[in-house]
Scaffold this motif. Structure first.
Motif, short mmCIF file in Angstrom:
data_model
loop_
_atom_site.label_atom_id
_atom_site.label_comp_id
_atom_site.label_asym_id
_atom_site.label_seq_id
_atom_site.Cartn_x
_atom_site.Cartn_y
_atom_site.Cartn_z
N VAL A 37 -29.96 3.13 22.15
CA VAL A 37 -31.01 2.14 21.86
C VAL A 37 -31.60 2.31 20.46
O VAL A 37 -31.67 3.40 19.92
CB VAL A 37 -32.18 2.20 22.89
N SER A 38 -32.05 1.17 19.93
CA SER A 38 -32.82 1.14 18.68
C SER A 38 -34.30 1.28 19.01
O SER A 38 -34.70 1.23 20.18
CB SER A 38 -32.64 -0.21 17.99
N ALA A 39 -35.11 1.38 17.97
CA ALA A 39 -36.56 1.34 18.14
C ALA A 39 -36.99 -0.10 18.37
O ALA A 39 -36.27 -1.03 17.96
CB ALA A 39 -37.21 1.86 16.87
N PRO A 40 -38.15 -0.33 19.00
CA PRO A 40 -38.60 -1.72 19.18
C PRO A 40 -38.67 -2.47 17.85
O PRO A 40 -39.22 -1.98 16.87
CB PRO A 40 -39.99 -1.55 19.80
N VAL A 50 -41.07 -1.22 14.61
CA VAL A 50 -41.66 0.12 14.75
C VAL A 50 -41.14 1.06 13.65
O VAL A 50 -41.90 1.85 13.07
CB VAL A 50 -41.38 0.68 16.17
N THR A 51 -39.85 0.95 13.31
CA THR A 51 -39.31 1.84 12.26
C THR A 51 -40.04 1.63 10.93
O THR A 51 -40.37 2.60 10.24
CB THR A 51 -37.79 1.59 12.06
N ASP A 52 -40.34 0.39 10.59
CA ASP A 52 -41.09 0.13 9.34
C ASP A 52 -42.48 0.76 9.42
O ASP A 52 -42.98 1.32 8.44
CB ASP A 52 -41.22 -1.38 9.09
N GLY A 115 -39.07 6.25 16.56
CA GLY A 115 -39.01 4.97 17.27
C GLY A 115 -37.87 4.97 18.27
O GLY A 115 -38.02 4.59 19.44
N GLU A 116 -36.70 5.42 17.82
CA GLU A 116 -35.52 5.47 18.70
C GLU A 116 -35.77 6.50 19.81
O GLU A 116 -35.40 6.28 20.97
CB GLU A 116 -34.28 5.88 17.89
N TYR A 117 -36.38 7.63 19.43
CA TYR A 117 -36.64 8.69 20.41
C TYR A 117 -37.47 8.15 21.58
O TYR A 117 -37.08 8.25 22.75
CB TYR A 117 -37.35 9.85 19.70
N GLY A 169 -30.46 5.96 19.16
CA GLY A 169 -29.60 5.71 18.01
C GLY A 169 -30.25 6.22 16.73
O GLY A 169 -31.32 6.83 16.75
N PHE A 170 -29.54 6.04 15.61
CA PHE A 170 -30.10 6.16 14.25
C PHE A 170 -30.24 7.59 13.72
O PHE A 170 -30.26 7.79 12.53
CB PHE A 170 -31.46 5.46 14.22
N TYR A 171 -30.36 8.60 14.58
CA TYR A 171 -30.62 9.93 14.02
C TYR A 171 -29.79 11.01 14.71
O TYR A 171 -29.15 10.78 15.73
CB TYR A 171 -32.11 10.27 14.08
N SER A 183 -28.31 5.42 7.52
CA SER A 183 -29.02 4.39 6.75
C SER A 183 -29.57 3.34 7.73
O SER A 183 -29.21 3.35 8.91
CB SER A 183 -28.08 3.76 5.72
N ARG A 184 -30.40 2.43 7.24
CA ARG A 184 -31.06 1.45 8.11
C ARG A 184 -30.03 0.68 8.95
O ARG A 184 -28.94 0.38 8.48
CB ARG A 184 -31.89 0.45 7.28
N GLY A 185 -30.41 0.42 10.16
CA GLY A 185 -29.49 -0.26 11.08
C GLY A 185 -28.47 0.69 11.69
O GLY A 185 -27.52 0.27 12.35
N GLY A 186 -28.67 1.99 11.48
CA GLY A 186 -27.66 2.99 11.84
C GLY A 186 -27.44 3.23 13.33
O GLY A 186 -26.50 3.94 13.69
N SER A 187 -28.25 2.64 14.19
CA SER A 187 -27.98 2.82 15.63
C SER A 187 -26.62 2.24 16.01
O SER A 187 -25.99 2.69 16.96
CB SER A 187 -29.07 2.13 16.47
N ASP A 188 -26.17 1.23 15.26
CA ASP A 188 -24.83 0.68 15.48
C ASP A 188 -23.77 1.77 15.30
O ASP A 188 -22.78 1.83 16.02
CB ASP A 188 -24.51 -0.42 14.45
N1 ASP Z 1 -34.49 1.37 13.81
C1 ASP Z 1 -33.63 1.58 12.71
C2 ASP Z 1 -33.82 0.48 11.68
O1 ASP Z 1 -34.70 -0.36 11.83
C3 ASP Z 1 -32.21 1.76 13.09
C4 ASP Z 1 -31.61 0.66 13.92
O2 ASP Z 1 -32.31 -0.16 14.49
O3 ASP Z 1 -30.39 0.62 14.02
O4 ASP Z 1 -33.14 0.47 10.70
#
Ligand code: ASP
Length: 439
Positions: A37-40, A50-52, A115-117, A169-171, A183-188
């Motif tokens: 999962v990603s952060a909200p 939430v990440t921002d 956020g992901e945690y 995800g992400f970390y 990097s951003r979007g890294g949960s993918d």
């Molecule tokens: N939450 C992180 C971001 O906003 C990672 C992700 O959503 O994949 O970049």
């Protein structure tokens, strides 16, 4: 039973209603055993991810030594989600611990990862699945570089003994337990890494759109959705700005040819886009091009010199100048007496004069100039290498619209033709190319 790894993005995790929908999707298919999962994300367009907000906390901490006001907003967000979901989870104690640790570690990456945690802790509770902390299985080195092979072994050995799990995800973490992020979007990427490690039959990436479109819907009316895409086509389109999926997500799954299915959490009946290792004959015969994508903000350094082609080391000398000034290049089409170097504006900014002077000095060109205000458009599709006349369709479409091509480069794989045009022609050019290939 085959295994599916499912990843849900920020919009899917944005509030209790969407998280319930996520749980519903997961429960519909027993093969969906590992969840990333990603952060909200945003609930509405003016909302904050939430990440921002977590990065903002880190920023506050650097200025004021604390981040209470910003963290309180994050606290409210998570408390609201847990309450609306009707969970018995003591989220306050998790939030207290997170706030304390953020101050203690004082690291942007640690802050951003929370956020992901928290999102994964909540999702595990909703599903009744085990929570596996990414810090313990996604391995980075002390410099923050991801160690794909150690991670593959680690994830494999841990998940072998866990029937169903949620992983943030992400970390990940290094051997000292320090948290590092992609990097951003890294949960993918996290989802792809886990799919590889557990030998998944499919990596489902659930987002908020029905997959890839064959052109930007803000420019082309009702572009066709792309049903199937090869990894290579995806790399080209993603690099040129089609940003449904993190471009690095391909590398882990490519090793075992695991398909990726982009799906829409808010329209689960749609098939989405399937990304596969190779397209079969049937797919290839259906279309000539797969998609069009583009990016603005480029310049071309145009160099002319008679007999350039026979001058030994000419290209190397020019490229050495760019390397010296730390400028990376995007494309390099050359002719007998000419050479065009396509460079992103942000790389060249402020260095134009020194670069030109230096190139003049090392290769003594007959003519050199910088043409700015350039956009690049990539027309991508394996089908083009099978169909004679694709390049002429493309060039013809632009000529008909009186759009001047400043640069053209056909990738060596013959599945990608890139044109450089004036940015003022950008939208018109995409529309013209799209229309020409629909016939
Ligand atoms: N939450 C992180 C971001 O906003 C990672 C992700 O959503 O994949 O970049």
């Amino acid at each position: 039973m085959s295994i599916k790894v499912v990843k849900f993005g920020g919009t899917s995790m944005a509030d209790a209603k969407s998280i319930r929908q996520v749980a519903e999707i997961i429960k519909q298919d027993k093969e969906r055993r590992y969840v990333v999962v990603s952060a909200p994300g945003k609930r509405f367009s003016q909302d904050h991810k939430v990440t921002d907000m977590l990065y903002a906390c880190y920023h506050d901490m650097q200025i004021n030594g604390e981040c209470k006001a910003t963290f309180d907003k994050i606290r409210e967000r998570f408390k609201g989600i847990v309450k609306d979901l009707g969970l018995g989870l003591d989220i306050d104690s998790y939030l207290d611990k997170v706030e304390k640790e953020m101050l203690k570690y004082n690291s942007a990456e640690f802050c951003a990862s929370r956020g992901e945690y928290l999102s994964a802790v909540i999702t595990a509770e909703v599903l009744g699945y085990e929570f596996i902390d990414a810090k313990d299985v996604m391995i980075f080195d002390a410099n923050g570089d991801f160690d794909s092979e150690s991670t593959n072994e680690k994830v494999k050995s841990v998940l072998e003994n866990v029937e169903r799990a949620v992983v943030p995800g992400f970390y990940g973490g290094d051997s000292e337990g320090i948290v590092h992020t992609f990097s951003r979007g890294g949960s993918d990427v996290s989802g792809a890494v886990i799919a590889r490690a557990v030998g998944a039959s499919l990596y489902e990436n659930w987002t908020d759109v029905n997959g890839f479109m064959s052109a930007d819907p803000r420019i082309v009316d009702n572009p066709k959705p792309i049903e199937t895409l090869s990894y290579k086509e995806l790399r080209e389109l993603a690099y040129m700005g089609a940003n449904v999926l993190h471009p690095e997500s391909i590398f882990p799954v490519r090793v075992s040819k695991i398909p990726i299915n982009i799906r829409n959490t808010f329209c689960p009946t749609a098939d989405g886009t399937m990304i596969v290792a190779e397209l079969d004959e049937k797919e290839l015969s259906k279309r000539v091009i797969t998609g069009i994508a583009g990016k603005k903000g480029y310049s071309i350094i145009y160099i002319e010199k008679s007999m350039m082609n026979s001058e030994l080391g000419f290209v190397r000398k020019v490229l050495a100048v760019l390397e010296y000034y730390n400028i990376s290049i995007e494309h390099l089409p050359t002719g007998i007496d000419t050479m065009s170097i396509v460079i992103p504006d942000n790389e060249l900014a402020g260095k134009e004069d020194v670069v030109i002077e230096r190139i003049k000095k090392v290769v003594d060109p007959d003519h050199i100039e910088i043409k700015s205000g350039i956009s690049l458009i990539a027309t991508v599709g394996h089908g083009m290498s099978y169909k004679p006349g694709s390049a002429s369709t493309l060039v013809g479409a632009l000529a008909k619209e009186k759009i001047n091509i400043r640069m053209i480069d056909q990738g060596s794989s013959e599945m990608n033709i890139i044109v450089g045009i004036a940015t003022s022609d950008y939208e018109r050019a995409i529309k013209a190319i799209y229309a020409a290939f629909q016939k």
